[in-house]
Scaffold this motif. Sequence first.
Motif, PDB file in Angstrom:
ATOM      1  N   ALA A   1       0.814  -1.218   0.000  1.00 13.41           N
ATOM      2  CA  ALA A   1       0.000   0.000   0.000  1.00 13.41           C
ATOM      3  C   ALA A   1       0.845   1.264   0.000  1.00 13.41           C
ATOM      4  O   ALA A   1       0.554   2.215  -0.725  1.00 13.41           O
ATOM      5  CB  ALA A   1      -0.945  -0.008   1.193  1.00 13.41           C
ATOM      6  N   SER A   2       1.904   1.281   0.814  1.00  7.33           N
ATOM      7  CA  SER A   2       2.675   2.518   0.954  1.00  7.33           C
ATOM      8  C   SER A   2       3.465   2.862  -0.291  1.00  7.33           C
ATOM      9  O   SER A   2       3.499   4.022  -0.706  1.00  7.33           O
ATOM     10  CB  SER A   2       3.606   2.407   2.159  1.00  7.33           C
ATOM     11  N   TRP A   3       4.098   1.838  -0.910  1.00  2.98           N
ATOM     12  CA  TRP A   3       4.916   2.183  -2.077  1.00  2.98           C
ATOM     13  C   TRP A   3       4.132   2.211  -3.380  1.00  2.98           C
ATOM     14  O   TRP A   3       4.534   2.855  -4.347  1.00  2.98           O
ATOM     15  CB  TRP A   3       6.106   1.232  -2.222  1.00  2.98           C
ATOM     16  N   LEU A   4       2.980   1.554  -3.435  1.00  2.00           N
ATOM     17  CA  LEU A   4       2.196   1.586  -4.655  1.00  2.00           C
ATOM     18  C   LEU A   4       1.710   3.008  -4.948  1.00  2.00           C
ATOM     19  O   LEU A   4       1.668   3.440  -6.096  1.00  2.00           O
ATOM     20  CB  LEU A   4       0.991   0.638  -4.531  1.00  2.00           C
ATOM     21  N   GLY A   5       1.370   3.736  -3.915  1.00  2.00           N
ATOM     22  CA  GLY A   5       0.906   5.097  -4.095  1.00  2.00           C
ATOM     23  C   GLY A   5       1.978   6.040  -4.593  1.00  2.00           C
ATOM     24  O   GLY A   5       1.682   7.130  -5.040  1.00  2.00           O
ATOM     25  N   GLY A   6       3.226   5.640  -4.497  1.00  2.00           N
ATOM     26  CA  GLY A   6       4.297   6.479  -4.969  1.00  2.00           C
ATOM     27  C   GLY A   6       4.593   6.325  -6.445  1.00  2.00           C
ATOM     28  O   GLY A   6       5.575   6.854  -6.937  1.00  2.00           O
ATOM     29  N   THR A   7       3.738   5.597  -7.150  1.00  2.00           N
ATOM     30  CA  THR A   7       3.964   5.326  -8.560  1.00  2.00           C
ATOM     31  C   THR A   7       3.360   6.414  -9.430  1.00  2.00           C
ATOM     32  O   THR A   7       2.173   6.725  -9.308  1.00  2.00           O
ATOM     33  CB  THR A   7       3.340   3.964  -8.946  1.00  2.00           C
ATOM     34  N   SER A   8       4.147   6.972 -10.300  1.00  2.00           N
ATOM     35  CA  SER A   8       3.644   7.977 -11.229  1.00  2.00           C
ATOM     36  C   SER A   8       2.565   7.366 -12.104  1.00  2.00           C
ATOM     37  O   SER A   8       2.692   6.248 -12.591  1.00  2.00           O
ATOM     38  CB  SER A   8       4.792   8.499 -12.090  1.00  2.00           C
ATOM     39  N   GLY A   9       1.495   8.107 -12.281  1.00  2.20           N
ATOM     40  CA  GLY A   9       0.385   7.624 -13.102  1.00  2.20           C
ATOM     41  C   GLY A   9      -0.760   7.062 -12.302  1.00  2.20           C
ATOM     42  O   GLY A   9      -1.795   6.706 -12.873  1.00  2.20           O
ATOM     43  N   LEU A  10      -0.583   6.970 -10.969  1.00  5.97           N
ATOM     44  CA  LEU A  10      -1.651   6.465 -10.114  1.00  5.97           C
ATOM     45  C   LEU A  10      -2.201   7.579  -9.246  1.00  5.97           C
ATOM     46  O   LEU A  10      -1.504   8.539  -8.923  1.00  5.97           O
ATOM     47  CB  LEU A  10      -1.146   5.328  -9.218  1.00  5.97           C
ATOM     48  N   GLY A  11      -3.457   7.418  -8.860  1.00  5.75           N
ATOM     49  CA  GLY A  11      -4.071   8.341  -7.931  1.00  5.75           C
ATOM     50  C   GLY A  11      -4.065   7.760  -6.532  1.00  5.75           C
ATOM     51  O   GLY A  11      -3.078   7.172  -6.096  1.00  5.75           O
ATOM     52  N   TYR A  12      -5.192   7.837  -5.819  1.00  2.00           N
ATOM     53  CA  TYR A  12      -5.220   7.378  -4.440  1.00  2.00           C
ATOM     54  C   TYR A  12      -5.128   5.861  -4.357  1.00  2.00           C
ATOM     55  O   TYR A  12      -5.469   5.133  -5.286  1.00  2.00           O
ATOM     56  CB  TYR A  12      -6.456   7.886  -3.705  1.00  2.00           C
TER      57      TYR A  12
END
Length: 677
Positions: free
Chosen positions: A97-108
Amino acid sequence: MRLAKWFAPAGKRPYYRGATSARRSKQTRCFDIEALEPRALLATTASTGMPLLVKLDTLSPASLTAWLADKGVEVSSTGLPQVMAVSGPDSTLTGMASWLGGTSGLGYVERESTLTIDQASNDPSYMSGSMWGLSGAKGINAASAWDVTTGSTSVVVADIDTGADYNHPDLYENIWINNAEIPASRLKNLKDVDGDGRITFYDLNYAAPDGTRPNQGAGRITDINGDGRIDASDILAPMQKNPDGSDSGLGGWADGVSQDGDTAHVDDLVGWNFLNNTNNPFDDNGHGTHTAGTIGAMGSNGVGVTGVNWKVQIMPLKFLDARLGGTSTAAAKALLYASDHGAKVSNNSYGGSGGITLQNAIAYAASKGSIFVAAAGNSGANTDTTPFYPAAYSNDNIISVAAISSSGARASYSNYGATTVDIGAPGDGILSTYPNSRYATLSGTSMAAPHVTGTVALLLAAHPTWTYSQVIKQVLSTATPNSSLAGKTVTGGILNAGAALSSGSAGATASPSASCSFVGTNTIAQGNWAGAFGSDGRAIARVSPAYPSYATVGVLGSSLWTWAGPTTDPRALSTTGTTPDSRIASCWYNGTSFTIDVNITDGKSHPASLYLVDWDSTSRSEKVQVVDAASGAVLDTRTTSSFHSGTYLTWNLSGHVRFVVSRIGGDNAVVSGLFFG
């Protein structure tokens, strides 16, 4: 409609990179449907293995699937626009959860939420006694409302719950029919007997003076289930077809073909079951049938009880199972369906902890002009300090409802909140419909909410052109003052349907209750606002606000984003306005539009400024409209483009207004700060 509180908590980590969100990852939440009897709220606990909900921005579903292919998870569509579900072992999802949100192209990124209820010990009582909630001394004064209108088949009410017993002898004619889904081979033979412009169960059951039934028989519909009337079971029955696949004229209307082009909901003739993804929203618990009966049990029919509306179209949308379990995703999908299929009000007798997926769905409902009535909760808590969602969201189309008893006092179990709960309504010992032709007496804010929903439906019948803001204002402004609710709710009063319907057009005032005049733009100050703006107060995205005493503020339908913080870039806003000071490059944003609600409460005019800065490009453009919150009138419109260096827009404001910020060009609509004085 309470005066929304700013929804911009500071200091939350991790911040997400990507163009549509900076919400932090949330652990799994547990929600409650409102109790059938007073009881303690379920504790918030982790739900094992609940998926991550990932909002896509520029990344495609295929790219996300490929990127996570070796991570031991499965990616699937939720059915919500641009929202994907990532499923897998709980430990994997927790770490992801924590690092997935740091991916460019994704929102919440947030964990799916569970919605459930703990069953109370409550043997249902059958038809006996009076319906104090409608006619008692502390009831909603329904009789006076009925002098104005008893409801209309033109009003569609979504009941988002456990479904409904759509064959109940006190409900069946008030169940919604999706006219766009009636097979053409049957529709051509049907008559709109009462001339309301639609085919309803009233039309299908109509008997002419000579005893003939013009809408029954081959090529139309017959009493397939043999209960002596035409109800939802009959039209949901499979169509009998000829060998060549054509309609034989026998059987029901479910032909396996989408008539309205909505291929995700084929044969959705009376609603939808979002648990099993079927067209059968039958209630296998009782909760939804009970709320439906309060909204619109058939009136003046010599049977059982009556609802707040004698005539109405109730759209049963089932997202809770027989054991009262469901998810926030299913609730959000149900609300989107309701909004897209003409429901101007929905009843929502459930809740718990929050999440952006459901809040975004509520904002979408507002964009469709739909009111979201929500139960305030049954833990006896102050939701100003212990929020209970969705009732405590700041969206301006929500009415949050507390429960009162027949004595007029707030029920001991009912939640309250001076800014997060709007109004009280009868909720204790409420008699209504129950599955299998029964009736039951139940208690809880679940039972209070449909009294308000029903009153909203009456107002929509009497004033079909009113905006949702006008309807909400009428409901809240006509509440009967009550000492047990004073300082405990926004209105400090109990729902008064009679006053709401008979007090004229308080909600439809022709002249704006607010005013604004545009002062001008400033492209020089950039992030150095002290001395030029904000002498009275301010709110900066990602920074704790400091409001002036005369203003109440809320941000609706937006997400938070941080490009850089701290930073030395002069375009970034200083966080305190002092020298030296740290700076933050942050904003509220939405891919289409969002709203900043501002209520100037001292009766005077004050300068208010929005700061816009585009950190991504020089080609972003957006529109800012200043809208009167009561009438919906647009008071001023400004279009801004190429604000890469930072631009302030300033107005003199009085009264209750909303800034509606809409994207014209570029990725998102953005605002970085709001300043008073």
